[in-house]
Design a protein around this motif. Structure first.
Motif, PDB file in Angstrom:
ATOM      1  N   ARG A 162     -43.814  51.743 -11.389  1.00 38.64           N
ATOM      2  CA  ARG A 162     -44.653  51.296 -12.508  1.00 38.64           C
ATOM      3  C   ARG A 162     -43.907  51.454 -13.834  1.00 38.64           C
ATOM      4  O   ARG A 162     -43.989  50.577 -14.710  1.00 38.64           O
ATOM      5  N   ALA A 163     -43.157  52.536 -13.991  1.00 38.83           N
ATOM      6  CA  ALA A 163     -42.384  52.732 -15.215  1.00 38.83           C
ATOM      7  C   ALA A 163     -41.330  51.632 -15.375  1.00 38.83           C
ATOM      8  O   ALA A 163     -41.093  51.137 -16.487  1.00 38.83           O
ATOM      9  N   VAL A 164     -40.725  51.234 -14.263  1.00 42.63           N
ATOM     10  CA  VAL A 164     -39.733  50.157 -14.318  1.00 42.63           C
ATOM     11  C   VAL A 164     -40.402  48.840 -14.716  1.00 42.63           C
ATOM     12  O   VAL A 164     -39.838  48.039 -15.481  1.00 42.63           O
ATOM     13  N   GLU A 165     -41.613  48.605 -14.224  1.00 44.00           N
ATOM     14  CA  GLU A 165     -42.358  47.405 -14.633  1.00 44.00           C
ATOM     15  C   GLU A 165     -42.563  47.396 -16.143  1.00 44.00           C
ATOM     16  O   GLU A 165     -42.396  46.353 -16.798  1.00 44.00           O
ATOM     17  N   LEU A 166     -42.927  48.542 -16.703  1.00 44.57           N
ATOM     18  CA  LEU A 166     -43.130  48.630 -18.149  1.00 44.57           C
ATOM     19  C   LEU A 166     -41.830  48.352 -18.898  1.00 44.57           C
ATOM     20  O   LEU A 166     -41.831  47.711 -19.954  1.00 44.57           O
ATOM     21  N   CYS A 167     -40.726  48.824 -18.344  1.00 45.77           N
ATOM     22  CA  CYS A 167     -39.427  48.556 -18.963  1.00 45.77           C
ATOM     23  C   CYS A 167     -39.101  47.064 -18.923  1.00 45.77           C
ATOM     24  O   CYS A 167     -38.620  46.484 -19.916  1.00 45.77           O
ATOM     25  N   ARG A 168     -39.372  46.439 -17.780  1.00 45.28           N
ATOM     26  CA  ARG A 168     -39.092  45.002 -17.654  1.00 45.28           C
ATOM     27  C   ARG A 168     -39.962  44.184 -18.610  1.00 45.28           C
ATOM     28  O   ARG A 168     -39.537  43.133 -19.099  1.00 45.28           O
ATOM     29  N   ASP A 169     -41.163  44.663 -18.881  1.00 42.92           N
ATOM     30  CA  ASP A 169     -42.028  43.980 -19.844  1.00 42.92           C
ATOM     31  C   ASP A 169     -41.374  43.907 -21.224  1.00 42.92           C
ATOM     32  O   ASP A 169     -41.728  43.060 -22.048  1.00 42.92           O
ATOM     33  N   HIS A 170     -40.420  44.831 -21.489  1.00 40.55           N
ATOM     34  CA  HIS A 170     -39.751  44.878 -22.790  1.00 40.55           C
ATOM     35  C   HIS A 170     -38.275  44.499 -22.677  1.00 40.55           C
ATOM     36  O   HIS A 170     -37.457  44.861 -23.540  1.00 40.55           O
ATOM     37  N   GLY A 171     -37.923  43.795 -21.611  1.00 44.16           N
ATOM     38  CA  GLY A 171     -36.564  43.286 -21.483  1.00 44.16           C
ATOM     39  C   GLY A 171     -35.571  44.245 -20.853  1.00 44.16           C
ATOM     40  O   GLY A 171     -34.364  43.969 -20.852  1.00 44.16           O
ATOM     41  N   GLY A 172     -36.038  45.354 -20.307  1.00 42.68           N
ATOM     42  CA  GLY A 172     -35.138  46.306 -19.677  1.00 42.68           C
ATOM     43  C   GLY A 172     -34.843  45.941 -18.236  1.00 42.68           C
ATOM     44  O   GLY A 172     -35.694  45.373 -17.541  1.00 42.68           O
ATOM     45  N   GLU A 173     -33.635  46.295 -17.785  1.00 43.41           N
ATOM     46  CA  GLU A 173     -33.253  46.037 -16.400  1.00 43.41           C
ATOM     47  C   GLU A 173     -32.619  47.293 -15.804  1.00 43.41           C
ATOM     48  O   GLU A 173     -31.706  47.864 -16.391  1.00 43.41           O
ATOM     49  N   PRO A 174     -33.112  47.712 -14.640  1.00 42.46           N
ATOM     50  CA  PRO A 174     -32.511  48.896 -13.988  1.00 42.46           C
ATOM     51  C   PRO A 174     -31.049  48.632 -13.652  1.00 42.46           C
ATOM     52  O   PRO A 174     -30.688  47.529 -13.214  1.00 42.46           O
ATOM     53  N   VAL A 175     -30.229  49.650 -13.871  1.00 44.19           N
ATOM     54  CA  VAL A 175     -28.820  49.516 -13.518  1.00 44.19           C
ATOM     55  C   VAL A 175     -28.470  50.346 -12.296  1.00 44.19           C
ATOM     56  O   VAL A 175     -27.593  49.985 -11.522  1.00 44.19           O
ATOM     57  N   VAL A 176     -29.163  51.443 -12.094  1.00 44.44           N
ATOM     58  CA  VAL A 176     -28.939  52.290 -10.923  1.00 44.44           C
ATOM     59  C   VAL A 176     -30.226  53.017 -10.618  1.00 44.44           C
ATOM     60  O   VAL A 176     -30.919  53.464 -11.512  1.00 44.44           O
ATOM     61  N   GLY A 177     -30.535  53.151  -9.333  1.00 51.54           N
ATOM     62  CA  GLY A 177     -31.681  53.942  -8.930  1.00 51.54           C
ATOM     63  C   GLY A 177     -31.350  54.763  -7.717  1.00 51.54           C
ATOM     64  O   GLY A 177     -30.282  54.625  -7.137  1.00 51.54           O
ATOM     65  N   THR A 178     -32.278  55.602  -7.295  1.00 53.52           N
ATOM     66  CA  THR A 178     -32.075  56.416  -6.100  1.00 53.52           C
ATOM     67  C   THR A 178     -33.268  56.267  -5.179  1.00 53.52           C
ATOM     68  O   THR A 178     -34.408  56.133  -5.619  1.00 53.52           O
ATOM     69  N   ALA A 179     -32.987  56.275  -3.902  1.00 52.38           N
ATOM     70  CA  ALA A 179     -34.064  56.270  -2.929  1.00 52.38           C
ATOM     71  C   ALA A 179     -34.785  57.601  -2.976  1.00 52.38           C
ATOM     72  O   ALA A 179     -34.175  58.651  -3.116  1.00 52.38           O
TER      73      ALA A 179
END
Length: 533
Positions: free
Chosen positions: A342-359
């Protein structure tokens, strides 16, 4: 491991070899000027004056007048402290360093000092960066630093209520080591974690591991014991109370000016089992701030939510972006992947893109660690090495220091612009060129805690004066924009001029009255929070 008397941390962990060369190479690429190393002086060469006071026989075994002890307790660990040590400028040193082993010793030491008018400086790990442990106590016949390092035990654990009674001199790693067998943790990890104590955290209202929710040590206190000249204050242990003003709140943040904290009951947590994290890149800093605000106001309460501006991301992580948000979630009770998504969705709403994540998975449980890879892990490693790198650059005549504040979201844009401009102008006046960075250490639904960094070339012998000029300029800018002079570094002696202007007049009068009642001789950390008598 041997503690450095003049700088941060352990001697064995100092920046040297390939790490030092890489650091200096990065600095040379950013700023002109020759970088010449300057060795710290040997303590025997400092020619410290002898102690001006002799303890009574009953306390003699607790006290040391050795030059090594006195020099190591003369300053905290700020940039100006380190530079003054490098120059051998120890114009204020304690006459004695006392190491009580139990609360009775603290009472006896304070009684003696009160009777003789000797100033008392409480000392935990000595990591103050605001002059909070410096014995600048003019007007007193002598100064005794009371080092609580021997009072370092977890005395009692209430597994049912999930709390522990802990002595104030307990260093962070030793505290967590005593809780670990019970599957519990205080989960308070300031940058100074390895070299700071519970009592120091309480006395300065320290900010720790969590970027949201449990941000300050205040949130984790159940009750406290404090030795004052008027007696021992022991608050009732309760989950909460509406019975008048909180006695604990009087001493939290009092910085040793009202009494000496000896122990506290602290709220604990189960050790986290689930972790997940991600780094999010933004092309635009304004959008990154908006995304961070959305997360702070979402109720998701991430454990880590640190926004790095472009300069901070490039210097300390090596990522080229308009802004980099380091996010992490953790829990002892439930999977946290949904919150992260959900936090990543909020970031994408403002033009953010994940660069690295962890399982997400149960995994490592090292103190202060949070999930994340690549940029996030690089940031954490850099974060822990920053004080050592600061010392190395200070030895090479660089100005490297930080300052922090907090403000409401509606004021941030103006504050950030005004403070950054003030810093750049001051740097230009004293150094010609330099870099100003900003990151959020903590975020609240109603505002962030911006933490600024300054990197500039200095002139050997003048770097303290150069930094003081910069610090005055940015402090004035913070005050003008309605920010606090400190979010978690404390007031000490260095922030006093702006704290005096920030606090309400009636509260200043009440604090003065409390000081008079609890410390009638005015011996407890004179000059901290209030003018020395």
């Amino acid at each position: 491991m041997a503690r450095s008397w003049w700088g941060w941390g352990n001697v064995e962990d100092a920046v040297r070899g390939a790490e030092l060369e890489a650091l200096l190479t990065r600095v040379r690429a950013l700023m002109p000027g020759e970088l010449t190393d300057h060795e710290p002086p040997v303590i025997s060469s400092l020619d410290l004056p002898g102690p001006r006071v002799t303890p009574p026989a009953s306390l003699a075994d607790l006290c040391s007048g050795e030059p090594e002890d006195r020099a190591a307790h003369a300053h905290g660990k700020s940039f100006r402290d380190v530079v003054r040590n490098l120059h051998g400028d120890l114009r204020h040193v304690p006459d004695l360093v006392a190491r009580p082993a139990e609360e009775r010793d603290v009472i006896d030491l304070l009684d003696w000092c009160t009777h003789e008018g000797v100033a008392v400086v409480p000392y935990g790990g000595g990591s103050s960066v605001v002059g909070g442990v410096e014995p600048r106590c003019d007007g007193h016949p002598a100064v005794v630093t009371v080092d609580l390092g021997r009072m370092n035990r977890v005395l009692e654990i209430d597994r049912t209520s999930r709390a522990a009674r802990i002595q104030a001199g307990t260093l962070g790693p030793h505290l967590e080591g005593q809780l670990r067998p019970y599957g519990l943790t205080l989960r308070h990890f300031p940058q100074s974690f390895e070299f700071s104590t519970l009592g120091g955290w309480l006395a300065t209202r320290a900010g720790g591991h969590y970027a949201t929710l449990y941000t300050h040590i205040d949130d984790l206190v159940e009750s406290m014991r404090v030795v004052t000249a008027a007696g021992v204050s022991a608050s009732l242990r309760l989950p909460g109370s509406g019975a008048g003003p909180s006695p604990d709140r009087l001493f939290l943040g009092s910085e040793g000016s009202l009494g000496i904290i000896t122990e506290a009951w602290m709220r604990l947590q189960e050790r986290p089992r689930w972790r997940a994290g991600v780094s999010v890149r933004f092309g635009d800093y304004t959008a990154a701030v908006a995304a961070t605000r959305a997360i702070a106001q979402s109720g998701l309460n991430p454990a880590n939510c640190r926004l790095l501006d472009a300069s901070e991301a490039l210097i300390n992580v090596g990522v080229n972006a308009g802004g980099l948000l380091v996010l992490a979630f953790e829990s002892a009770d439930h999977p946290v992947r949904p919150g992260l998504e959900r936090a990543v969705e909020l970031c994408r709403d403002h033009g953010g893109e994940p660069v690295v994540g962890t399982a997400e998975a149960p995994g490592r449980d090292s103190d202060g660690a949070s999930a994340g890879a690549s940029a996030a892990d690089t940031w954490r490693s850099s974060f822990l090495r920053m004080p050592y790198q600061r010392d190395a650059l200070a030895r090479h005549s660089m100005i490297v220091e930080t300052f922090e504040t907090a403000c409401t979201w509606d004021r941030f844009e103006v504050l950030h612009r005004t403070v950054t401009e003030a810093a750049r102008q001051a740097i230009h006046e004293v150094a010609g060129t330099g870099v100003v960075t900003c990151r959020f250490t903590h975020v609240y639904p109603d505002g962030p805690a911006p933490y600024f960094g300054v990197y500039a070339p200095g002139r050997w012998g003048s770097t303290v004066a150069q930094w003081d000029h910069i610090k005055d300029a940015v402090s004035e800018a913070i005050h003008t924009c309605g920010g606090t002079i400190t979010h978690h570094h404390a007031v000490g002696r260095d922030h006093r001029p702006w704290y005096d202007r920030q606090r309400p007049g009636p509260f200043a009068a009440a604090l003065t009255a409390a000081k008079t009642a609890l410390d009638p001789a005015g011996v407890l950390n004179p000059g901290v929070l209030l003018p020395a008598p």
